[in-house]
Design a protein around this motif. Structure first.
Motif, PDB file in Angstrom:
ATOM      1  N   GLN A   1      52.255  60.556  63.774  1.00 20.39           N
ATOM      2  CA  GLN A   1      51.902  59.127  63.829  1.00 20.39           C
ATOM      3  C   GLN A   1      51.398  58.575  62.504  1.00 20.39           C
ATOM      4  O   GLN A   1      51.384  57.365  62.301  1.00 20.39           O
ATOM      5  N   SER A   2      51.010  59.449  61.583  1.00 18.65           N
ATOM      6  CA  SER A   2      50.609  58.989  60.249  1.00 18.65           C
ATOM      7  C   SER A   2      51.675  59.354  59.231  1.00 18.65           C
ATOM      8  O   SER A   2      52.022  60.532  59.070  1.00 18.65           O
ATOM      9  N   TRP A   3      52.178  58.343  58.517  1.00 20.27           N
ATOM     10  CA  TRP A   3      53.138  58.635  57.462  1.00 20.27           C
ATOM     11  C   TRP A   3      52.459  59.383  56.318  1.00 20.27           C
ATOM     12  O   TRP A   3      52.977  60.372  55.811  1.00 20.27           O
ATOM     13  N   PHE A   4      51.283  58.913  55.928  1.00 22.06           N
ATOM     14  CA  PHE A   4      50.588  59.499  54.775  1.00 22.06           C
ATOM     15  C   PHE A   4      50.242  60.964  55.009  1.00 22.06           C
ATOM     16  O   PHE A   4      50.291  61.783  54.095  1.00 22.06           O
ATOM     17  N   LEU A   5      49.895  61.304  56.250  1.00 25.42           N
ATOM     18  CA  LEU A   5      49.454  62.676  56.543  1.00 25.42           C
ATOM     19  C   LEU A   5      50.565  63.546  57.135  1.00 25.42           C
ATOM     20  O   LEU A   5      50.318  64.682  57.524  1.00 25.42           O
ATOM     21  N   ASP A   6      51.785  63.006  57.197  1.00 27.96           N
ATOM     22  CA  ASP A   6      52.903  63.740  57.795  1.00 27.96           C
ATOM     23  C   ASP A   6      53.262  64.949  56.926  1.00 27.96           C
ATOM     24  O   ASP A   6      53.809  64.804  55.835  1.00 27.96           O
ATOM     25  N   GLN A   7      52.935  66.141  57.428  1.00 28.61           N
ATOM     26  CA  GLN A   7      53.139  67.335  56.610  1.00 28.61           C
ATOM     27  C   GLN A   7      54.600  67.738  56.479  1.00 28.61           C
ATOM     28  O   GLN A   7      54.947  68.505  55.586  1.00 28.61           O
ATOM     29  N   THR A   8      55.468  67.213  57.328  1.00 31.25           N
ATOM     30  CA  THR A   8      56.884  67.517  57.127  1.00 31.25           C
ATOM     31  C   THR A   8      57.365  66.870  55.826  1.00 31.25           C
ATOM     32  O   THR A   8      58.279  67.364  55.177  1.00 31.25           O
ATOM     33  N   LEU A   9      56.705  65.772  55.439  1.00 27.59           N
ATOM     34  CA  LEU A   9      57.031  65.128  54.161  1.00 27.59           C
ATOM     35  C   LEU A   9      56.258  65.775  53.014  1.00 27.59           C
ATOM     36  O   LEU A   9      56.789  65.968  51.920  1.00 27.59           O
ATOM     37  N   VAL A  10      54.996  66.121  53.276  1.00 24.55           N
ATOM     38  CA  VAL A  10      54.158  66.703  52.220  1.00 24.55           C
ATOM     39  C   VAL A  10      54.644  68.100  51.844  1.00 24.55           C
ATOM     40  O   VAL A  10      54.561  68.508  50.693  1.00 24.55           O
ATOM     41  N   MET A  11      55.194  68.816  52.823  1.00 24.25           N
ATOM     42  CA  MET A  11      55.712  70.156  52.529  1.00 24.25           C
ATOM     43  C   MET A  11      56.710  70.122  51.385  1.00 24.25           C
ATOM     44  O   MET A  11      56.746  71.019  50.556  1.00 24.25           O
ATOM     45  N   GLY A  12      57.538  69.087  51.361  1.00 24.76           N
ATOM     46  CA  GLY A  12      58.519  68.955  50.285  1.00 24.76           C
ATOM     47  C   GLY A  12      57.858  68.763  48.935  1.00 24.76           C
ATOM     48  O   GLY A  12      58.371  69.186  47.900  1.00 24.76           O
ATOM     49  N   TYR A  13      56.682  68.139  48.980  1.00 21.76           N
ATOM     50  CA  TYR A  13      55.984  67.841  47.722  1.00 21.76           C
ATOM     51  C   TYR A  13      55.272  69.072  47.172  1.00 21.76           C
ATOM     52  O   TYR A  13      55.230  69.298  45.970  1.00 21.76           O
ATOM     53  N   TRP A  14      54.686  69.871  48.064  1.00 25.99           N
ATOM     54  CA  TRP A  14      53.970  71.077  47.649  1.00 25.99           C
ATOM     55  C   TRP A  14      54.843  72.316  47.816  1.00 25.99           C
ATOM     56  O   TRP A  14      54.348  73.411  48.033  1.00 25.99           O
ATOM     57  N   SER A  15      56.159  72.142  47.739  1.00 25.78           N
ATOM     58  CA  SER A  15      57.048  73.209  48.183  1.00 25.78           C
ATOM     59  C   SER A  15      56.940  74.496  47.387  1.00 25.78           C
ATOM     60  O   SER A  15      57.206  75.554  47.891  1.00 25.78           O
ATOM     61  N   GLY A  16      56.566  74.435  46.129  1.00 26.71           N
ATOM     62  CA  GLY A  16      56.435  75.680  45.379  1.00 26.71           C
ATOM     63  C   GLY A  16      57.763  76.226  44.915  1.00 26.71           C
ATOM     64  O   GLY A  16      57.836  77.252  44.263  1.00 26.71           O
ATOM     65  N   ALA A  17      58.831  75.543  45.246  1.00 28.19           N
ATOM     66  CA  ALA A  17      60.143  76.006  44.811  1.00 28.19           C
ATOM     67  C   ALA A  17      60.462  75.475  43.415  1.00 28.19           C
ATOM     68  O   ALA A  17      61.584  75.558  42.948  1.00 28.19           O
TER      69      ALA A  17
END
Lengths: 376, 376
Positions: A227-243
């Motif tokens: 329900q929160s875009w800012f806290l949506d970890q499916t999106l944040v995972m891409g940002y902190w992906s480490g790849a």
């Protein structure tokens, strides 16, 4: 209107947080800002991840810092993991357990509350009874170190019970991380969040979090959007992906992350067990002095948090007057009571860089003066 | 594992943000942390409110900084104002308009999209047509300065149309605040959010917001709880109340707020109109140089943002190679294209402290070298 630059006083911070920040951390904070997609910055984020894995004692791949304070870290765990179809058992023994309920209600998940006593640890037997009575429960949430009361709950035992009933565990480690034993993997914690401004002694504004593979699977298999875009970890995972490749989600708080990195390097250099031992040693020293001043702890000895010492305000002593005296005459901040303890307790923090001999003796000497009968 | 302290390189930041941060702001950032309920801190928060009222050109009592980045500011406006019963017209002409749609969908409010061209301003006539066709609409949302394309929309005209149809207005001023004319009260903007790391040249991590009295009334009269606890402004209002008494909601990012305060003092000292004029002058200077290099703007001249210059990458020129050359050889960051313009455009920021003669000539000289045929 002409407003001038702001120069804060030099305080000693012995409340419930923010705690004293190391000069090394403040120095890191002021280093030149670089872009949040700069290769150098991405390398630093990878190091933060590794340092947080050490601090949390986890191998969880999804370990990072939410770009907002601890209460956003709490919300991150709840809104990503829960849906209206879930049932969560929340153990409440203070303000932050109540806040968990707020989060669950705003999601619309089903809620089972285990009411505990304020100033005491969560009772494992009460959790077990709730799980027996509610076989549909699939999550258990509790606060490891209740900042509002100074009580330490047995996270290992509580998680073990939760696992017997096939529940995922959500643990508030805002005040515990770095200050007392916390072993995310060994204790089977599935989602954990903390704050930068407690025993890490970093500036406030960031919330380290870590999710187990099971928790990540739950998030990835959601059938509804978070329900929160800012806290949506499916999106944040891409940002902190480490790849090595970061997809843009939001602009990271670059300088605050420099500070977090430095505070974690300091923790790594000291060693986690040494940090836990230091907090305990300073707590023991403070306890002796508080007893000599005639101040009683709220929490029984075996359930006390070393890093947050809640004591009862003696009868006839003016809460506000004492705290103002400490602040005005000694630049020393201790915490007021919160929730059920407002006006009834003080909370003396010994967190991170504040857990030092200097701070303990300063606090005791200043309190002694503040409590002199002629001042009341 | 032994990770060392992190020392970032000294970059010149001319991307879409973070922008170059003034040494004054970095210095303020590193001042000693004090408690977030310290009377000195509360006084500083009151000053931030006053300085933000000046920057936004508003008398709105509810003007403060969200303790998280601009995307959380966006979410703050949407989740507090909207419910499933509302209909919002969202004008889209770039990435951040699309993000507004994400927010509306996660709330479950009814959505009307005005599709605009990427790289162009929002067309007032298109908004008017949408409002005529959807008389139930009660909110209009658009991006004043589209960071993904460099297009400036006519916020005054769009709000005037919205008001004709009795709609409240939500305006994204992330990149516009401090860089181009923005008059919240005069233009009848009901909810506006910005970011610290653009034309204010503060570190990233904070989102200034302001709500009109009408917007505050909508929030206070909600029949359902705001879906985010952390962003619930009915709770935050108590914290930023300005009545001298702060109720605890979350721990404010103390040091980041020092930095925001200092960046706003700098803006106040320069004067808002002077800041707008400086951004325009630097843009004009950069434009001449870019033309000489044979680079074409994406946005027609009358709709261009001075502080964000999106240019088409010439055919045969390697996007990544050029940006890496600038970063590695000149410590100069310019922005990549985003969304529909990924790989097709560069975004050259002239924001806040970065809108200086030194930066303009550095950027032009470095770009000239990067574009030499023998480098391609």
């Amino acid at each position: 209107m002409t407003i001038q630059s702001f120069f804060p006083p030099q305080r000693t911070l012995m409340g419930p947080g923010p705690s004293d920040v190391s000069p090394r951390v403040l120095s890191a904070l002021a280093r030149p800002t670089i872009g949040h997609l700069d290769p150098c910055f991405i390398g630093m984020m990878d190091e933060i991840k590794e340092l947080l894995q050490y601090a949390f004692q986890t191998k969880n791949n999804f370990t990072m810092a939410v770009s907002a304070p601890g209460s956003a870290g709490m919300e991150t765990c709840f809104v990503n993991l829960l849906t209206v179809n879930d049932t969560v058992v929340v153990c409440v023994n203070g303000v932050f357990g109540l806040r968990m309920i707020e989060n669950v209600n705003r999601i619309g998940a089903k809620l089972v509350v285990v009411e505990g006593e304020w100033g005491r640890a969560v009772q494992p037997s009460a959790l077990e009874a709730a799980l027996q009575a509610n076989p549909q429960a699939n999550f258990v949430a509790f606060v490891h170190a209740e900042t509002s009361t100074g009580a330490l709950s047995d996270a290992k035992a509580l998680c073990a019970i939760a696992k017997q009933y096939d529940c995922l565990t959500i643990v508030d480690a805002v005040t515990s991380l770095g200050g007392v034993e916390l072993r995310v993997d060994e204790w089977q914690i599935d989602a954990v969040y903390s704050g930068s401004q407690k025993c890490l002694s970093c500036v406030p504004g960031l919330s380290p979090v870590s999710f187990s593979d099971k928790a990540v699977a739950v998030i990835q298999n959601r059938s509804t959007a978070v329900q929160s875009w800012f806290l949506d970890q499916t999106l944040v995972m891409g940002y902190w992906s480490g790849a090595g490749k970061r997809s843009y989600h939001h602009t990271a708080p670059v300088n605050s992350l420099y500070a977090l990195h430095e505070s974690l390097v300091i923790l790594q250099n000291e060693g986690l067990e040494n940090s836990w031992a230091r907090h305990k040693a300073m707590h023991d020293k403070l306890s002796v002095g508080l007893r000599d001043l005639g101040l009683d702890f709220i929490v029984p000895e075996s359930e006390r948090l070393p890093q947050l010492n809640a004591v009862t305000i003696p009868q006839g002593v003016d809460d506000v007057k004492v705290r103002q005296f400490l602040l005005n005459e000694y630049n020393l901040e201790i915490g007021a009571g919160l929730g059920a303890f407002a006006g009834k307790a003080w909370r003396i923090g010994l967190m991170g860089y504040a857990a030092r001999n200097e701070n303990v003796v300063l606090c005791l000497a200043a309190l002694k003066e503040a409590l002199k009968p002629e001042r009341q």
